[in-house]
Motif scaffolding. Structure first.
Motif, PDB file in Angstrom:
ATOM      1  N   TRP A  19       0.838  -1.182  -0.074  1.00 27.98           N
ATOM      2  CA  TRP A  19      -0.045   0.072   0.000  1.00 27.98           C
ATOM      3  C   TRP A  19       0.930   1.207  -0.055  1.00 27.98           C
ATOM      4  N   SER A  20       0.650   2.095  -1.093  1.00 30.02           N
ATOM      5  CA  SER A  20       1.570   3.278  -0.989  1.00 30.02           C
ATOM      6  C   SER A  20       0.916   4.189  -0.074  1.00 30.02           C
ATOM      7  N   ARG A  21       1.647   5.146   0.374  1.00 30.10           N
ATOM      8  CA  ARG A  21       1.369   6.303   1.200  1.00 30.10           C
ATOM      9  C   ARG A  21      -0.153   7.006   0.792  1.00 30.10           C
ATOM     10  N   SER A  22      -0.224   7.285  -0.501  1.00 30.41           N
ATOM     11  CA  SER A  22      -1.505   7.933  -0.894  1.00 30.41           C
ATOM     12  C   SER A  22      -3.028   6.817  -0.794  1.00 30.41           C
ATOM     13  N   GLU A  23      -2.393   5.651  -1.162  1.00 28.68           N
ATOM     14  CA  GLU A  23      -3.376   4.570  -1.066  1.00 28.68           C
ATOM     15  C   GLU A  23      -3.778   4.420   0.533  1.00 28.68           C
ATOM     16  N   LYS A  24      -2.967   4.506   1.406  1.00 35.83           N
ATOM     17  CA  LYS A  24      -3.094   4.177   2.918  1.00 35.83           C
ATOM     18  C   LYS A  24      -4.133   5.434   3.053  1.00 35.83           C
ATOM     19  N   ALA A  25      -3.939   6.645   2.762  1.00 37.97           N
ATOM     20  CA  ALA A  25      -4.451   7.740   2.988  1.00 37.97           C
ATOM     21  C   ALA A  25      -6.092   7.385   2.698  1.00 37.97           C
ATOM     22  N   TYR A  81      -3.457  -3.878   6.808  1.00 35.55           N
ATOM     23  CA  TYR A  81      -3.215  -4.092   5.293  1.00 35.55           C
ATOM     24  C   TYR A  81      -3.424  -5.254   4.723  1.00 35.55           C
TER      25      TYR A  81
END
Lengths: 126, 126
Positions: A19-25, A81
């Motif tokens: 999970w990328s940072r933007s996906e996590k957000a 995740y």
């Protein structure tokens, strides 16, 4: 210990998506929105049930309802995740989230999410 | 088995008061009245708590309240003649019954009931 098992121990989640940072957000927001909606639904239902209490048995029906909903929500909303595609698949199936709210996740994740939602819908229809 | 233990087995409750038919009717009425009052109190409190729910934590407070009250009521209202003087003593202490509602019970029972109520009041004040 063989080298094979050592490798398995070191990379237990090697097949899971990253999970990328933007996906996590995006995931965190969608998760929180769905949880908030579901809790709001329980609040409304509780107020309605309480209003309609006429006899003692209705009290224990309300207690039972609250216990069941608490346990169900605890089980359903697991922010790991490794579990999130299943969590979102279920929320999609239950129409607590729409795909629009997951926009920005990578296509492989969306495919997993849709696929689990479809499985649950077919399972419910069977 | 000795004759002594056989006698004890046959009369396990020999020191307990006997309840006449009219006393049983008075006891049943008083018991039911107190239970009904207490359940009515829980119904009112539940409706009030439900009305004031603003956030999810309030839901689980209500669930907890209901569970506690159900268990407490289950424990308190035990309709066994061997327990009734204690049951009524507690209800007197909690002001859920007044002595007037026990009128017609024999004086020895009323003495036991008052005595247990007094013990609980002193215990609570200590």
């Amino acid at each position: 210990m063989t080298s094979t098992s050592a490798t398995q121990d070191s990379y237990p989640y090697q097949n899971e998506p990253i999970w990328s940072r933007s996906e996590k957000a995006i995931a965190r927001t969608a998760f929180d929105v769905a949880l908030k909606r579901e809790l709001q639904e329980v609040i409304q239902e509780t107020k309605q049930m309480a209003n309609q209490i006429n006899e003692p048995a209705d009290l224990w029906d309300l207690e039972h309802y609250l216990t069941q909903r608490r346990k169900e929500i605890d089980r359903k909303y697991e922010y790991k995740y490794s579990q999130l595609t299943h969590v979102f698949g279920r929320l999609l199936h239950e129409q607590r989230l729409c795909e629009e709210e997951l926009r920005g996740l990578r296509e492989d994740k969306l495919t997993s999410i849709r696929s689990f939602a479809k499985f649950l819908s077919e399972d419910a229809a069977a």
